[in-house]
Design a protein around this motif. Structure first.
Motif, PDB file in Angstrom:
ATOM      1  N   GLY A  85       0.927  -1.163   0.072  1.00 20.69           N
ATOM      2  CA  GLY A  85       0.209   0.359   0.155  1.00 20.69           C
ATOM      3  C   GLY A  85       0.905   1.291  -0.066  1.00 20.69           C
ATOM      4  O   GLY A  85       0.358   2.425  -0.135  1.00 20.69           O
ATOM      5  N   PHE A  86       1.980   0.945  -0.155  1.00 21.85           N
ATOM      6  CA  PHE A  86       3.192   1.993   0.129  1.00 21.85           C
ATOM      7  C   PHE A  86       2.723   3.049   1.426  1.00 21.85           C
ATOM      8  O   PHE A  86       3.661   4.775   0.912  1.00 21.85           O
ATOM      9  N   GLN A  87       2.621   2.694   1.849  1.00 20.07           N
ATOM     10  CA  GLN A  87       3.118   3.239   3.803  1.00 20.07           C
ATOM     11  C   GLN A  87       4.210   3.104   3.823  1.00 20.07           C
ATOM     12  O   GLN A  87       4.730   3.718   3.950  1.00 20.07           O
ATOM     13  N   ASN A  88       5.263   1.875   3.715  1.00 19.39           N
ATOM     14  CA  ASN A  88       6.319   1.706   3.554  1.00 19.39           C
ATOM     15  C   ASN A  88       7.119   1.191   2.420  1.00 19.39           C
ATOM     16  O   ASN A  88       6.479   1.032   1.436  1.00 19.39           O
ATOM     17  N   ILE A  89       8.136   2.134   2.093  1.00 20.81           N
ATOM     18  CA  ILE A  89       8.270   1.982   0.610  1.00 20.81           C
ATOM     19  C   ILE A  89       9.425   1.299   0.818  1.00 20.81           C
ATOM     20  O   ILE A  89      10.316   1.238   1.933  1.00 20.81           O
ATOM     21  N   ILE A  90      10.031   0.666  -1.002  1.00 23.49           N
ATOM     22  CA  ILE A  90      11.351   0.067  -0.408  1.00 23.49           C
ATOM     23  C   ILE A  90      11.577   0.751  -1.586  1.00 23.49           C
ATOM     24  O   ILE A  90      11.279   1.324  -2.769  1.00 23.49           O
ATOM     25  N   LEU A  91      13.291   2.101  -1.320  1.00 26.54           N
ATOM     26  CA  LEU A  91      13.531   2.666  -2.335  1.00 26.54           C
ATOM     27  C   LEU A  91      14.814   2.408  -2.913  1.00 26.54           C
ATOM     28  O   LEU A  91      16.139   1.570  -1.790  1.00 26.54           O
ATOM     29  N   LYS A  92      15.340   1.147  -4.205  1.00 28.47           N
ATOM     30  CA  LYS A  92      16.527   0.231  -4.582  1.00 28.47           C
ATOM     31  C   LYS A  92      16.835   0.936  -5.944  1.00 28.47           C
ATOM     32  O   LYS A  92      16.631   0.095  -6.665  1.00 28.47           O
ATOM     33  N   PRO A  93      17.746   2.242  -6.434  1.00 30.97           N
ATOM     34  CA  PRO A  93      18.158   2.447  -7.268  1.00 30.97           C
ATOM     35  C   PRO A  93      18.752   1.505  -7.969  1.00 30.97           C
ATOM     36  O   PRO A  93      19.398   1.260  -7.306  1.00 30.97           O
ATOM     37  N   ASN A  94      18.702   1.570  -9.753  1.00 32.56           N
ATOM     38  CA  ASN A  94      20.461   0.847 -10.408  1.00 32.56           C
ATOM     39  C   ASN A  94      20.821   2.160 -11.477  1.00 32.56           C
ATOM     40  O   ASN A  94      19.925   3.173 -12.103  1.00 32.56           O
ATOM     41  N   PHE A  95      21.909   2.417 -10.639  1.00 31.50           N
ATOM     42  CA  PHE A  95      22.235   3.907 -11.299  1.00 31.50           C
ATOM     43  C   PHE A  95      23.867   2.862 -12.877  1.00 31.50           C
ATOM     44  O   PHE A  95      24.318   2.549 -12.635  1.00 31.50           O
ATOM     45  N   ILE A  96      22.538   3.433 -13.852  1.00 25.05           N
ATOM     46  CA  ILE A  96      22.137   3.043 -14.924  1.00 25.05           C
ATOM     47  C   ILE A  96      23.769   3.518 -15.800  1.00 25.05           C
ATOM     48  O   ILE A  96      24.741   4.415 -15.410  1.00 25.05           O
ATOM     49  N   GLU A  97      25.404   2.584 -15.484  1.00 25.25           N
ATOM     50  CA  GLU A  97      26.059   3.836 -16.140  1.00 25.25           C
ATOM     51  C   GLU A  97      25.668   4.645 -17.747  1.00 25.25           C
ATOM     52  O   GLU A  97      26.556   5.277 -17.496  1.00 25.25           O
ATOM     53  N   SER A  98      25.193   3.425 -18.931  1.00 29.85           N
ATOM     54  CA  SER A  98      25.195   4.843 -19.881  1.00 29.85           C
ATOM     55  C   SER A  98      24.772   6.122 -19.631  1.00 29.85           C
ATOM     56  O   SER A  98      24.282   6.670 -20.382  1.00 29.85           O
ATOM     57  N   MET A  99      24.247   5.969 -18.363  1.00 28.40           N
ATOM     58  CA  MET A  99      22.739   7.303 -18.286  1.00 28.40           C
ATOM     59  C   MET A  99      22.915   8.246 -17.204  1.00 28.40           C
ATOM     60  O   MET A  99      24.033   7.867 -16.586  1.00 28.40           O
ATOM     61  N   ASP A 100      22.978   9.601 -17.506  1.00 26.92           N
ATOM     62  CA  ASP A 100      23.145  11.236 -16.743  1.00 26.92           C
ATOM     63  C   ASP A 100      22.254  10.977 -15.429  1.00 26.92           C
ATOM     64  O   ASP A 100      22.751  11.275 -14.422  1.00 26.92           O
ATOM     65  N   TYR A 101      21.203  10.638 -15.967  1.00 30.10           N
ATOM     66  CA  TYR A 101      20.071  10.384 -14.499  1.00 30.10           C
ATOM     67  C   TYR A 101      18.826  10.296 -15.030  1.00 30.10           C
ATOM     68  O   TYR A 101      18.430   9.644 -16.322  1.00 30.10           O
ATOM     69  N   ALA A 102      18.053  10.362 -14.131  1.00 25.59           N
ATOM     70  CA  ALA A 102      16.663   9.086 -13.626  1.00 25.59           C
ATOM     71  C   ALA A 102      15.973   9.670 -12.734  1.00 25.59           C
ATOM     72  O   ALA A 102      16.203   9.658 -11.945  1.00 25.59           O
ATOM     73  N   LYS A 103      14.948  10.261 -13.084  1.00 24.37           N
ATOM     74  CA  LYS A 103      13.445  10.249 -12.250  1.00 24.37           C
ATOM     75  C   LYS A 103      12.387   9.774 -12.453  1.00 24.37           C
ATOM     76  O   LYS A 103      12.159   9.911 -13.439  1.00 24.37           O
ATOM     77  N   ALA A 104      11.471   9.422 -11.269  1.00 25.14           N
ATOM     78  CA  ALA A 104      10.073   9.074 -11.795  1.00 25.14           C
ATOM     79  C   ALA A 104       9.474   9.879 -10.320  1.00 25.14           C
ATOM     80  O   ALA A 104      10.067  10.225  -9.175  1.00 25.14           O
ATOM     81  N   SER A 105       7.813   9.950 -10.262  1.00 26.70           N
ATOM     82  CA  SER A 105       7.342   9.728  -9.206  1.00 26.70           C
ATOM     83  C   SER A 105       6.050   9.150  -9.261  1.00 26.70           C
ATOM     84  O   SER A 105       5.899   9.147 -10.428  1.00 26.70           O
ATOM     85  N   TYR A 106       5.393   8.652  -8.115  1.00 34.20           N
ATOM     86  CA  TYR A 106       4.389   7.912  -8.526  1.00 34.20           C
ATOM     87  C   TYR A 106       3.269   8.489  -7.022  1.00 34.20           C
ATOM     88  O   TYR A 106       4.074   8.735  -5.917  1.00 34.20           O
ATOM     89  N   ASN A 107       2.599   9.437  -7.496  1.00 32.30           N
ATOM     90  CA  ASN A 107       1.495   9.748  -6.773  1.00 32.30           C
ATOM     91  C   ASN A 107       0.662   8.791  -5.922  1.00 32.30           C
ATOM     92  O   ASN A 107      -0.147   8.559  -6.334  1.00 32.30           O
ATOM     93  N   SER A 108       1.088   7.755  -5.149  1.00 29.29           N
ATOM     94  CA  SER A 108       0.523   6.153  -4.126  1.00 29.29           C
ATOM     95  C   SER A 108      -0.747   7.810  -3.182  1.00 29.29           C
ATOM     96  O   SER A 108      -1.455   8.190  -2.984  1.00 29.29           O
ATOM     97  N   ILE A 109      -1.208   6.164  -2.507  1.00 26.50           N
ATOM     98  CA  ILE A 109      -2.321   5.884  -2.420  1.00 26.50           C
ATOM     99  C   ILE A 109      -2.415   6.642  -0.962  1.00 26.50           C
ATOM    100  O   ILE A 109      -3.171   7.633  -0.241  1.00 26.50           O
TER     101      ILE A 109
END
Length: 915
Positions: free
Chosen positions: A841-865
Motif C-alpha cells: 500500500g506504499f505507507q512503507n516504501i522500498i527505494l532501491k535504484p540502479n545507477f545505469i552506467e550509460s545514463m546521466d540521470y533518471a527520475k520518477a514520481s508516483y502519487n500513491s494512495i
C-alpha cells in the motif's frame, strides 16, 4: 501588546501551520465526491501533507453528517468514529448508522500529528445510489418496438446475413463493405435507428435537489430541458448484461426549472445487440442481444421535504433519431436530415411519436457505476493533411490513439454522403488494416457548415481517410479527440536516455488507449477484455494511472464469466468463450486483486471473490491438470507474441504451452496461500499449501533437466527456452542449488546467444525485467531495451512506433499494451520506487535504484494512495551519484543502496553514492 511580541506570535503561529499535518485529497471508494455510491459500508481515504520532515498521524476522528450545517459544526449525526489512535489513512470502513438510498452526505476528518496537534480537513461529499429494487420506484425497462415484433425482425435479418460472406467476422478480419452498403443490405426493412425517448413533467415547488439514476443499453445520452447532462461518453460501461448492468447518477438540480420540464434520452446499441458477427459469440441468441432500452428514475426533492419521482414507464414517447446504424466494431451512420429540432425540450409537440413498449429485463443485477466513466480527455489538431485525387483526403493525427475526430464539413448538398475511414496504417482501407473497416458515415442536411463526429463507437487509429467530400480540409477543420476511461495519471518517469523515455511513453499511451470501462487488448480490431493482457499490463498500468476503481469493476467482469462449475473465460466480458481452457489467461482473476492489494492495500476483493477463486482453482485441478503428468496443466495460450512467432515454423509455440501454464498456476497458488492467511481461511490455506507442493513437484519432475540445468517444455525444441527458465527464477520455483547456474544460463542466452535480445513474449518480458534487475543485471536489461536491432523496444522506436505493436512487428495491431510491462523496470529498478511486499500500500516504501552506467540521470514520481513519492538520481562523475527525493508524510522508506541500507522518515532525502 508590543510590535515585537505580535511579530513573534505570528511567526510561532506560522511555524505551527507550516509544520503540522494537514489532511487532503479525501476520497470515498477511490473517488472524489462520488455520486450514486451503492456500497453499504464504503471505505474512506485521505492523504497527509506537512513541511516538517518525519511528520505522521497519531490519531484520527472521522465524521459523517446529513447536512452542511452539521458538518460545519463538527457534528457527525450518522457517524462519529471518535478519536482513533492509528496512523491508518486508507481503507477505513464506514461503521455508522445504515446509509439511506438516494441521500446526500458530508464528511471530513480530523487528524492529530506527532505533536498531538489537531487539524481538520476540508469537507468532502458523497451521495448514495439505489440499494434495493424498491428504490427504483416501479421504474421499468422500456424500448421502442414491441418485443415479439423486434425479436422476429432481428433474427430474420440475421438469418439472411448469415448467408452473406461479407458479414462474417468483420470485427476480426475486416470486410470490404462500407457503412452504406451494410445499411442498405436490408433496404426494404433496415435496422431501427437509435431511438429518441422523451418524457415531460412539471415542477411546482422550490427544489432542494434533483438526481437522475439512469441506465441505457448499450449506450445513452441524457438531456434535461435541451442540455446534455454530464461529460461522459460511451456510457454505461460494458458488462455481461445478463449478470451485471451499470447505472449512473447525475445531479440535475441546476437543469430543472419551475414549471414544465423535459427529460430526453438518445440510445445506442453499444455492445448490447451488436450488428457485427464476431469470433467470440456475442451475436448469438444466447449472447447480449436486445433492442436498445432504458431504465430511469428522476428524483426531485423539494425544500418542504416532499419528493416527486419521474420513472421510465409507458407514458414516455419515442421515435427514431439521426443515428440510423451503429455498432462498436464497424461504426455508425449519422443522417443529419433526420435531426429533430428541439426534440428534447418541453414545448416540442410529440403527438406523432410512438408510445414506448415494455422491454424484458436484460437479466443482470443493476448496480452503480463506481469507476470513472469514459470521456473525451484531450482535443488537438492533426499534424498533416493530404489529398490523393479521387481517393479522398488523408489526415495524419500524429499518433496512434483511441477515440475519433470531429470534422467540420462545408457547403454540402442535402443528402450528400461522406465516409470517414479510420486506421492505424497509412491507408485505412487497405486489406491488412486491423479492424478494417472502422468507419463513421455522414449524410448531410445541406447547410453551410456541418459537423461529423462519432457518438456510439470509438476507433483505434492514427490515420483518417475522408471520401465523398471534395472541399479542401484544413487543420482547423479537424479536432482529434482522445477517448478512454478518465482515470487520473499518477506516475511520471524521465531520464537522460531518449530511447528509454520514448519506450516509457509508448507503454503509457498503449495502456490508456486500451481502457474503455474494461482493459481491452486493442481499441481497433477486437476491443475485447483479453485477460492475458491484463495479467501483465495492469501492474505497470497502476504505476502510471489510478486504476483502483476501474479494476474493482473489471474484477467483477472477470468473475461474471464464471460457470457454476468454476470455469473462467480468457476474455471478460464473455459469452462462454473457451471457458475453462486457459488457466494462464483467466488467472487475472487472482493477479488483479493481488495488484490491488500491493498498490492500494485493498483486501476487499479477496473477501468478495474468495469463493469464486477457490471454485476456479478446484475446476482447474479437475479439468486442466494432466491425468498422466500430475502438475502439468493443459493450456491453449502461451508466451504471447515472442519473436519465434515471426521465425519459428515448427507449428505451435516452442516447447508447447503446458509448462508456462503450470508455472503461472504455481504463482497463483502462492498468492492465494498468502490471501488465505490474510483472511484467516486456515482450511483453504492448508489445502493450497499441499497443492503448491504438488505442482512444484510436477514441474521439477516433468520440466526440469538436472543435467542441462534448465527447464524445457513438454514439446521438444532445440533451443534454450527463455520463458520457462525466467519464470522459474522469478516465481522462485528453482531449487536453491541450481539457481546460480540457471541464472547464468539465462544471462548467457540474452547477452551471448542473442546479442542483448530477450527472445520471449509478454510473460518473459514481465519476469525478466523484474528478476534480473533485482539481481544485479540492470545495466544488461537497459542494453536490451535500447538495442535498435530487431527484436527489441529500441527497434520499435527506431521504426517510428507511437504505441506498442502486438509483438515485434507492425503487421498486426499497433496498439497492444501488454508488452508495456517493461515500464516496471523504469519505475521500480531504475528510479527505484518499490512497494514493501510485506506491508503493501506504499505507507512503507522500498527505494532501491540502479545507477545505469550509460545514463546521466533518471527520475520518477508516483502519487500513491498515501501521497506523492519522488525519487531521482544523477551522475556527478564516473563513480559518484546523488540519489534524492521526497517521502510523503505519514510514510517511511527503506533506502537500499550499494554498501548501505537505511530506514528514513517522511520528508526530503539525499544521498551521495560512491561506487
Amino acid at each position: 501588546m508590543s510590535k515585537n511580541i505580535l511579530v513573534c506570535l505570528l511567526l510561532m503561529f506560522g511555524f505551527l501551520c507550516f509544520s503540522q499535518v494537514e489532511p487532503y485529497d479525501l476520497k470515498l471508494e477511490y473517488r472524489d465526491n462520488p455520486e450514486g455510491v451503492d456500497v453499504k459500508k464504503p471505505r474512506f481515504f485521505w492523504k497527509l501533507k506537512s513541511d516538517e520532515d518525519g511528520q505522521f498521524q497519531k490519531a484520527y476522528q472521522l465524521i459523517v453528517a446529513t447536512s452542511k450545517y452539521n458538518i460545519e459544526n463538527n457534528i457527525g449525526d450518522i457517524y462519529n468514529s471518535k478519536k482513533v489512535k492509528s496512523s491508518q489513512t486508507t481503507q477505513i470502513v464506514y461503521k455508522g448508522k445504515p446509509l439511506q438510498p438516494a441521500t446526500h452526505y458530508y464528511w471530513k476528518v480530523k487528524v492529530w500529528d506527532k505533536n498531538n496537534t489537531p487539524s481538520w480537513s476540508k469537507t468532502a461529499t458523497f451521495s448514495t445510489g439505489l440499494f434495493e429494487k424498491e428504490d427504483w420506484k416501479d421504474a421499468q425497462w422500456i424500448a421502442w418496438k414491441p418485443q415479439e415484433q423486434w425479436y422476429k425482425e432481428w433474427w430474420e435479418r440475421k438469418d439472411i446475413e448469415s448467408q452473406a460472406l461479407q458479414f462474417q467476422l468483420p470485427s476480426l478480419f475486416g470486410a470490404s463493405m462500407s457503412m452504406f452498403e451494410r445499411y442498405h443490405f436490408h433496404h426494404q426493412n433496415p435496422y431501427d435507428a437509435s431511438p429518441l425517448l422523451r418524457k415531460s413533467f412539471k415542477v411546482s415547488k422550490k427544489i432542494k435537489q434533483a438526481k437522475a439514476y439512469i441506465s441505457g443499453l448499450g449506450y445513452y445520452e441524457l438531456f434535461i430541458n435541451g442540455k446534455r447532462i454530464g461529460t461522459q461518453v460511451l456510457d454505461p460501461g460494458w458488462t455481461d448484461y445478463r449478470k451485471t448492468i451499470l447505472y449512473a447518477t447525475h445531479d440535475i438540480t441546476e437543469q430543472i426549472q419551475y414549471g414544465d420540464n423535459l427529460a430526453g434520452v438518445m440510445l445506442g446499441r453499444g455492445f448490447y445487440g451488436q450488428l457485427a458477427y464476431d469470433h467470440w459469440g456475442f451475436y448469438k441468441k444466447d449472447g447480449y442481444v436486445g433492442q436498445p432500452k432504458l431504465l430511469c428514475l428522476i428524483k426531485v426533492l423539494y425544500e418542504d421535504g416532499t419528493e416527486e419521482n419521474v420513472i421510465s414507464d409507458l407514458s414516455w414517447k419515442v421515435t427514431g433519431g439521426p443515428i440510423i446504424y451503429d455498432g462498436p466494431h464497424m461504426g455508425e451512420i449519422y443522417d443529419a436530415r433526420k435531426e429533430i429540432e428541439n426534440w428534447n425540450i418541453a414545448s416540442f409537440n410529440d403527438a406523432s411519436w410512438d408510445t414506448v413498449n415494455t422491454a424484458p429485463h436484460p437479466g443482470g443485477e443493476v448496480v452503480s457505476q463506481m469507476c470513472q466513466p469514459i470521456r473525451v480527455t484531450k482535443t488537438l489538431q492533426p499534424v498533416n493533411i493530404k489529398r490523393k485525387g479521387s481517393y479522398g483526403q488523408w489526415i495524419d493525427t500524429g499518433t496512434n490513439s483511441a477515440g475519433w475526430i470531429r470534422l467540420r464539413l462545408k457547403n454540402l448538398e442535402k443528402g450528400q454522403q461522406v465516409t470517414i475511414y479510420y486506421g492505424e496504417h497509412l491507408d485505412p482501407t487497405s486489406s491488412g488494416q486491423p479492424g478494417r473497416l472502422q468507419q463513421m458515415a455522414y449524410i448531410a442536411k445541406g447547410e453551410a457548415e456541418e459537423f461529423a463526429e462519432c457518438r456510439f463507437s470509438y476507433k483505434g487509429y492514427r490515420y483518417v481517410q475522408v471520401k465523398g467530400y471534395n472541399t479542401k480540409i484544413t487543420k482547423e477543420d479537424v479536432e482529434v479527440k482522445f477517448v478512454h476511461s478518465d482515470v487520473p495519471q499518477v506516475g511520471t518517469f524521465e531520464s537522460s536516455d531518449k530511447t528509454v523515455d520514448a519506450v516509457h511513453h509508448i507503454c503509457r499511451k498503449s495502456l490508456i488507449f486500451n481502457l474503455h470501462s474494461i482493459v481491452t487488448d486493442c481499441p481497433n480490431r477486437e476491443k475485447n477484455g483479453w485477460l492475458g493482457e491484463a495479467v501483465t499490463g495492469v501492474e505497470f498500468g497502476m504505476a502510471n494511472y489510478d486504476l483502483a476503481a476501474l479494476m474493482t469493476k473489471f474484477t467483477r467482469d472477470i468473475f461474471d464469466t464464471q460457470t457454476t462449475e468454476g470455469a473462467l473465460s480468457p476474455i471478460a466480458p464473455a459469452n462462454n468463450y473457451r471457458k475453462g481452457k486457459s488457466t494462464l489467461w483467466s488467472s487475472a482473476g487472482v493477479h488483479i486483486p493481488w495488484y490491488m492489494y500491493q498498490y492500494y492495500g485493498d483486501t476487499r476483493l479477496f473477501e468478495n471473490y474468495w469463493e469464486n477463486m477457490m471454485r476456479w482453482v478446484n475446476y482447474s485441478w479437475e479439468n486442466n491438470n494432466s491425468k498422466v503428468k500430475d502438475g502439468m496443466f493443459s493450456e491453449i495460450y502461451n508466451d504471447w507474441v515472442p519473436p519465434y512467432d515471426a521465425t519459428y515454423r515448427g507449428g505451435g509455440k516452442p516447447g508447447g504451452n503446458e509448462v508456462i501454464g503450470s508455472m503461472n498456476f504455481y504463482l497463483v497458488l502462492k498468492r492465494l496461500t498468502y490471501m488465505a492467511d490474510k483472511l484467516g481461511k486456515n482450511k483453504d490455506k492448508k489445502r493450497l499449501e499441499k497443492q503448491l507442493k504438488r505442482i512444484h513437484q510436477g514441474i521439477q519432475k516433468y520440466a526440469f533437466d538436472t543435467e542441462k540445468v534448465e527447464y524445457s517444455g513438454l514439446k521438444p525444441f532445440p533451443e534454450f527456452l527463455p520463458v520457462v527458465n525466467i519464470l522459474a527464477l522469478n516465481y522462485d520455483i528453482v531449487p536453491e542449488k541450481y539457481r546460480a547456474q540457471l541464472e547464468k544460463k539465462v544471462l548467457d542466452n540474452i547477452v551471448k546467444e542473442k546479442d542483448y535480445h530477450l527472445w520471449g513474449g509478454i510473460f518473459s518480458i514481465h519476469s525478466a525485467f523484474e528478476y534480473l534487475p533485482k539481481n544485479g543485471y540492470a545495466d544488461v536489461m537497459h542494453k536490451v531495451v535500447v538495442n535498435e536491432e530487431w527484436p527489441s523496444f529500441g527497434w520499435m522506436i527506431k521504426e517510428g512506433a507511437t504505441t506498442l505493436p502486438e509483438g515485434y512487428k507492425f503487421t498486426s495491431s499497433d496498439m497492444h499494451h501488454f508488452m508495456g510491462v517493461v515500464d516496471n523496470f523504469f519505475y521500480r529498478h531504475v528510479a527505484g520506487i518499490n512497494v514493501d511486499t510485506s506491508k503493501p500500500g506504499f505507507q512503507n516504501i522500498i527505494l532501491k535504484p540502479n545507477f545505469i552506467e550509460s545514463m546521466d540521470y533518471a527520475k520518477a514520481s508516483y502519487n500513491s494512495i498515501h501521497g506523492e513519492i519522488k525519487a531521482q538520481w544523477k551522475k556527478i562523475n564516473n563513480n559518484t551519484y546523488e540519489y534524492y527525493g521526497v517521502i510523503p508524510s505519514n510514510c517511511k522508506a527503506k533506502v537500499i543502496l550499494p554498501f548501505k541500507t537505511e530506514t528514513i522518515k517522511s520528508g526530503t532525502f539525499k544521498y551521495v553514492v560512491n561506487l
